[in-house]
Each structure stands twice: as C-alpha cells, then as structure tokens.
Design an enzyme around this catalytic site. Structure first.
Site, PDB file in Angstrom:
ATOM      1  N   TYR A 380       0.829  -1.209   0.000  1.00 29.61           N
ATOM      2  CA  TYR A 380       0.000   0.000   0.000  1.00 29.61           C
ATOM      3  C   TYR A 380       0.867   1.264   0.000  1.00 29.61           C
ATOM      4  O   TYR A 380       0.648   2.197  -0.783  1.00 29.61           O
ATOM      5  CB  TYR A 380      -0.891  -0.039   1.240  1.00 29.61           C
ATOM      6  CG  TYR A 380      -1.875   1.099   1.380  1.00 29.61           C
ATOM      7  CD1 TYR A 380      -3.041   1.128   0.630  1.00 29.61           C
ATOM      8  CD2 TYR A 380      -1.652   2.136   2.289  1.00 29.61           C
ATOM      9  CE1 TYR A 380      -3.966   2.156   0.777  1.00 29.61           C
ATOM     10  CE2 TYR A 380      -2.566   3.172   2.452  1.00 29.61           C
ATOM     11  CZ  TYR A 380      -3.721   3.172   1.684  1.00 29.61           C
ATOM     12  OH  TYR A 380      -4.628   4.198   1.835  1.00 29.61           O
ATOM     13  N   THR A 415     -14.025   5.987   7.756  1.00 26.31           N
ATOM     14  CA  THR A 415     -14.718   5.282   6.661  1.00 26.31           C
ATOM     15  C   THR A 415     -14.726   3.785   6.975  1.00 26.31           C
ATOM     16  O   THR A 415     -14.131   3.348   7.978  1.00 26.31           O
ATOM     17  CB  THR A 415     -13.994   5.444   5.308  1.00 26.31           C
ATOM     18  OG1 THR A 415     -12.744   4.766   5.370  1.00 26.31           O
ATOM     19  CG2 THR A 415     -13.781   6.890   4.934  1.00 26.31           C
TER      20      THR A 415
HETATM   21  N1  NAD Z   1     -10.001   6.052   5.065  1.00 29.17           N
HETATM   22  C1  NAD Z   1      -8.783   6.500   5.324  1.00 29.17           C
HETATM   23  O1  NAD Z   1      -8.426   6.773   6.478  1.00 29.17           O
HETATM   24  C2  NAD Z   1      -7.799   6.717   4.194  1.00 29.17           C
HETATM   25  C3  NAD Z   1      -6.536   7.208   4.534  1.00 29.17           C
HETATM   26  C4  NAD Z   1      -5.616   7.437   3.526  1.00 29.17           C
HETATM   27  C5  NAD Z   1      -5.947   7.189   2.210  1.00 29.17           C
HETATM   28  N2  NAD Z   1      -7.170   6.692   1.906  1.00 29.17           N
HETATM   29  C6  NAD Z   1      -7.460   6.445   0.481  1.00 29.17           C
HETATM   30  O2  NAD Z   1      -8.687   7.044   0.128  1.00 29.17           O
HETATM   31  C7  NAD Z   1      -9.326   6.279  -0.900  1.00 29.17           C
HETATM   32  C8  NAD Z   1     -10.747   5.932  -0.474  1.00 29.17           C
HETATM   33  O3  NAD Z   1     -10.705   5.266   0.765  1.00 29.17           O
HETATM   34  P1  NAD Z   1     -12.001   4.882   1.601  1.00 29.17           P
HETATM   35  O4  NAD Z   1     -11.600   4.878   3.026  1.00 29.17           O
HETATM   36  O5  NAD Z   1     -13.164   5.666   1.165  1.00 29.17           O
HETATM   37  O6  NAD Z   1     -12.144   3.352   1.146  1.00 29.17           O
HETATM   38  P2  NAD Z   1     -13.429   2.441   0.972  1.00 29.17           P
HETATM   39  O7  NAD Z   1     -12.927   1.045   1.048  1.00 29.17           O
HETATM   40  O8  NAD Z   1     -14.520   2.846   1.896  1.00 29.17           O
HETATM   41  O9  NAD Z   1     -13.880   2.773  -0.526  1.00 29.17           O
HETATM   42  C9  NAD Z   1     -13.072   2.443  -1.630  1.00 29.17           C
HETATM   43  C10 NAD Z   1     -13.961   2.338  -2.856  1.00 29.17           C
HETATM   44  O10 NAD Z   1     -13.122   1.926  -3.946  1.00 29.17           O
HETATM   45  C11 NAD Z   1     -13.806   0.914  -4.663  1.00 29.17           C
HETATM   46  N3  NAD Z   1     -12.897   0.030  -5.375  1.00 29.17           N
HETATM   47  C12 NAD Z   1     -12.015  -0.850  -4.843  1.00 29.17           C
HETATM   48  N4  NAD Z   1     -11.425  -1.549  -5.823  1.00 29.17           N
HETATM   49  C13 NAD Z   1     -11.916  -1.101  -6.998  1.00 29.17           C
HETATM   50  C14 NAD Z   1     -11.693  -1.448  -8.351  1.00 29.17           C
HETATM   51  N5  NAD Z   1     -10.832  -2.401  -8.699  1.00 29.17           N
HETATM   52  N6  NAD Z   1     -12.373  -0.772  -9.301  1.00 29.17           N
HETATM   53  C15 NAD Z   1     -13.266   0.195  -8.985  1.00 29.17           C
HETATM   54  N7  NAD Z   1     -13.529   0.549  -7.704  1.00 29.17           N
HETATM   55  C16 NAD Z   1     -12.858  -0.101  -6.726  1.00 29.17           C
HETATM   56  C17 NAD Z   1     -14.561   0.155  -3.582  1.00 29.17           C
HETATM   57  O11 NAD Z   1     -15.622  -0.647  -4.115  1.00 29.17           O
HETATM   58  C18 NAD Z   1     -15.038   1.272  -2.680  1.00 29.17           C
HETATM   59  O12 NAD Z   1     -16.289   1.784  -3.076  1.00 29.17           O
HETATM   60  C19 NAD Z   1      -8.443   5.049  -1.131  1.00 29.17           C
HETATM   61  O13 NAD Z   1      -7.581   5.299  -2.215  1.00 29.17           O
HETATM   62  C20 NAD Z   1      -7.633   4.975   0.150  1.00 29.17           C
HETATM   63  O14 NAD Z   1      -6.402   4.321  -0.032  1.00 29.17           O
HETATM   64  C21 NAD Z   1      -8.107   6.442   2.869  1.00 29.17           C
END
Ligand code: NAD
Length: 474
Positions: A380, A415
């Site tokens: 990641y 989330t």
């Molecule tokens: N939540 C956090 O604290 C956090 C922190 C740092 C970075 N992020 C980044 O933010 C972004 C969103 O995170 P989140 O917490 O909302 O995650 P989440 O898991 O709630 O949502 C991710 C979404 O991406 C979709 N997805 C996954 N694989 C896919 C694919 N192959 N094709 C199309 N869609 C796909 C999922 O179905 C989901 O709807 C991600 O890139 C994550 O790495 C999140």
C-alpha cells in the site's frame, strides 16, 4: 463510523472524566455547510501583519477583504507601515486588535506576510506578531503565513529564513490544534502572487477544517476567468473512481454541490451502493473495475456520449491488503499495486490520448501511509508514495494542456476502511494528531474540490496532506 470518544468527551460527564483522568478532549471542528460563496470569510475578523520588506501585502489585503473578512492590526508592530500603505491604496479600513477581555469578537484569522525576511534576527517580527495573540486564537481559528518559495528566495540567508517558516508553522499547528485551530504556510513562486486568492480563501475558510501544519507552493497558472460563485465547477464534467461509498462518495457529492456533472465509477460488485450515491446527487453510475485493460476507453466513451468529454478525473478507488512482507502472498502485492497505482497511470495515458478536454485537472488520492510508512503496508505504501512522484512528474505534461495534476494525502479518515482496523491502532491513528481526531470523508472531498477548481490554478504537481497534522510522517 463515528468517533464515540469525541462525542462522549463533549458531554458534561465525559468532560469531567477526561479532565480528571488527564485524557485528551478533541475539539469539535467547524466545517463549511454549503458550497463556495464569494465571501467565505464574511463576519470574521482578520489580524494582518507583515515583515519589513514584505512583497505581497497589497494582494493579500485585497483578497482577504474581498473574501469578506474585516481587517485588524497590532498597532506597535514593525511591519505596520507596509500594511497601512497597502490599506490606504486599496481604501480599506484597519481597526486595532481588541484587548482580551474587551467584549469585542476576537480575531479568528491571523495572516502574516513573511516574505521580507532576509536574516534570522529579522524573524523576531513574526514572534512579535504571533506571540501576544496566540493565547487568544479562538476555536477553529486560522493562522496563515506567506513566504517566498525557498528555491526562489535568493541568497542563503533568505533561503534559510524562508525554510525556517516551515518549522514554525508545523510547531505552531501542534500548539493550537487543541482548539481545532490550524496553521499553514503558502510559498509563493514566480507569478504565484496572481494566484494567491484561491489558496488564501481555501486555507482560511471552514472548507479546510482538517488541514494543519502544511506547506503549499503557489506558482503561476493559466489565464482564465474565475467562475461566478456559487457554482465553482458549473459546466465541468467529473469522473470519480470508487464513488460508491466512503471518501469517493463524499467527493462525488461535493463536486456535484459545486455544480459539476458527475460520473461515479466503482467495481461492479459495488453497483448497488454506487446507484444509491448517484441517485442522491443526480450523477451517472459506471460499474467498471479500474484495472480493466479497456477502462480508459470505456470511461472516455461514457463521458463523450453523455457530456462530450471530461474536465476532472479523481483517482480515489483504493484497497489495502495488509500483511508483513514476510507473509505477503504475491497476489496481494499485485492486486494492491494494480488497483491503487498501475490503473491510474493506464487510465490517464488513455484519457490523454482521447477523453480529456483542454485544461483538464486530475486529482489522485494518496495517503500519509505513503509518506510515513506503516508496518504491514509495504504494498500500500509503495503505491501511495508512487502517486506523489507521479503527480510531480506529470505536472509539466498537464500544464502544456492548460491543466494540472495534484494529489491529496488523507490521514485517518472515518470510513469503512478504517472501521475495519483493530481498536488499538484505530484509536492511535485518530488521537496522534494535532487535532486529536480522525477526519471525515468531506474533509478530503473539500480539498479535491479545491484542486479541481479555478481557485487552485497556481498549484500543479503538489501533494497536500489532509490529516489533522497526524504525527505519522510529519
Ligand atoms: N479512510 C482512510 O483513512 C484513508 C486514509 C488514507 C488514504 N485513503 C485512500 O482514500 C481512498 C478511499 O478510501 P475509503 O476509506 O473511502 O475506502 P473504501 O474502502 O470505503 O472505498 C473504496 C472504494 O473503492 C472501490 N474500489 C475498490 N477496488 C476497486 C476497483 N478495482 N475498481 C473500482 N472501484 C474499486 C470500492 O468498491 C469502494 O467503493 C483510497 O484510495 C484509500 O487508499 C483512505
């Protein structure tokens, strides 16, 4: 998922218990409730100051006043003549900062132009501006310092002073975070003085509630008329990947709030959630795996059919598959690398050939995990660090087309992804930050909307952490 401890610590019982046991009392952050308006700072008092020899006082006063704030000064400060001269030229009124117990509303904004610093002793002017008032910063107050970009500051003493400001705001952010107040630094590059208004409004507003301790360079941008507000993205077409839930759903919602037509894309397995989100915001759903080899062509075809092209692409879809490297099976490495990273490069390459309109803006979602690194996240963290370098190196390509690419690096955001973490690391992730809490998906969405808009015209190839000044990698 909600932060139960934060809620409890704001009840009378929880407050008493937290202070008895010496536990943290995370502040409630004030967040913007509607779209961008012409005067996001209306009703707020801004204490403005400058170093002797400061270069940006006049545009700063003009911008902060046009954004609705009334201006105040510290009468004894050495840089005051420059502030008075600029206010006189602009026909703006300056009032004195009220004494602590005067009953007048305290200043909520502290804006200092530090671009004149030529040697360390002169930095005393910054101390003389902030030290007397730091105890009066109200809840959700804002400190913003402006400097010349160190790379363009000139001789080593100028460069050293400009760089010293980074340490100053990072330390100050940690001092004032307990109140939900933030401190940030804008570094002005050549031509950036004409593009200060947007970042200034953003960082001083309630749209930037979860951003502190950050340094953002501002350079020259393309010539284009600013849009009338509200409706900063009216007429724009935006694609958001991973839009079914979490941060992606909030991004889709916020871009729609700003007037964009949104195509929300997600994996076919998330089609139900995607449909709900899109019907809530009047967007169009595209059930498609980001790793599909023909993803770019299918996105372009959908955008072309419905809207005649794309102005904004937000690469938000992402997954974690955490394992210590010694236990990590190759398919977990490949999967995370392809979804979080490889697909972004492929989709952009395809859309650059056919799909993007001129002036297109790309926003990639990185992570502070890519900056600080976490045990068990080699896959990641590699993807999220890679995105930062990719945005830097693609900036010139996008600029040639009058557009830009930037990244947002979220910290701990409430989330489904973080709800799945074990309790211990989850609690540590929330509290080990200047603001003492996790952010909300809308905090990331506000930064994405900013990067997608005319307001960020002077910013290209940058990564902005939206993390409440999380101590990881800080
Ligand atoms: N939540 C956090 O604290 C956090 C922190 C740092 C970075 N992020 C980044 O933010 C972004 C969103 O995170 P989140 O917490 O909302 O995650 P989440 O898991 O709630 O949502 C991710 C979404 O991406 C979709 N997805 C996954 N694989 C896919 C694919 N192959 N094709 C199309 N869609 C796909 C999922 O179905 C989901 O709807 C991600 O890139 C994550 O790495 C999140």
């Amino acid at each position: 998922m909600s932060d139960r401890y934060l809620e409890l610590s704001h009840t009378p019982f929880g407050k008493a218990l937290a202070s008895l046991l010496g536990l943290p009392q995370p502040p409630r952050l004030r967040r913007a409730e509607g779209p961008w308006s012409e005067q996001p700072l209306a009703g707020r008092h801004a204490l403005v100051g400058a170093s002797t020899g400061a270069q940006f006082v006049q545009p700063l006063l003009a911008d902060v006043s046009a954004a609705g704030a009334s201006l105040r000064i510290l009468p004894e400060h050495r840089g005051l003549p420059l502030v008075k001269e600029a206010a006189h030229k602009l026909k703006l009124t300056l009032a004195g900062n009220p004494a602590k117990d005067s009953g007048d509303a305290p200043s909520a904004i502290f804006l200092f132009d530090a671009s004149g610093f030529a040697e360390p002793a002169q930095m005393r002017e910054l101390y003389d501006f902030m030290q007397p008032v730091v105890g009066q910063i109200p809840s959700s107050g804002r400190v913003l310092v402006i400097s010349r970009a160190p790379s363009e500051a000139g001789d080593p003493a100028h460069v050293a002073c400009a760089t010293a400001l980074r340490g100053f705001i990072r330390a100050l952010g940690k001092e004032i975070g307990k109140k939900g107040a933030t401190a940030n630094l804008l570094e002005v590059q050549t031509g950036g003085e004409d593009w200060l208004a947007g970042p200034l409004r953003f960082f001083l507003s309630e749209h930037a509630a979860f951003i502190s301790g950050q340094v953002l360079p501002v350079g020259a941008g393309p010539r284009e008329e600013p849009p009338a507000l509200p409706g900063s993205l009216r007429g724009k077409v935006a694609l958001v990947t991973g839009a079914a839930r979490g941060i992606g759903a909030a991004i889709a919602e916020t871009l729609a709030r700003e007037g964009a037509s949104v195509i929300g894309m997600d994996h076919p397995s998330a089609e139900g959630g995607l449909g709900e989100t899109m019907s809530r915001i009047g967007g169009i759903g595209l059930a498609l795996d980001v790793t599909a080899r023909d993803a770019a062509q299918r996105i372009a075809a959908e955008a072309d059919k419905k809207f005649g092209g794309l102005d904004i692409v937000v690469h938000n879809a992402g997954v974690t598959r955490d394992k210590m490297l010694r236990n990590m099976a190759p398919h977990l490495w490949d999967m995370v690398l392809d979804i979080n990273f490889g697909s972004i490069l492929r989709i952009n390459d395809g859309l650059l050939k056919d799909g993007f309109k001129d002036g297109a803006r790309i926003v990639c979602i990185s992570s502070i995990g890519g900056i600080g690194g976490n045990a068990g996240q080699t896959n990641y963290a590699a993807t999220k660090a890679g995105i930062i370098g990719y945005a830097e190196s693609m900036a010139a390509v996008m600029a040639k087309r009058g557009g830009a690419i930037n990244a947002v690096a979220p910290g701990f955001i409430e989330t489904a992804m973080t709800a799945a973490m074990p309790v211990g690391p989850r609690e540590v992730g929330r509290r080990l930050s200047a603001l003492g809490q996790g952010g909300l998906p809308v905090d990331i969405a506000e930064a994405v909307a900013f990067f997608s808009s005319h307001a960020a015209g002077g910013i290209n190839g940058r990564t902005l952490r939206v993390c409440g000044q999380n101590f990881m990698g800080a």
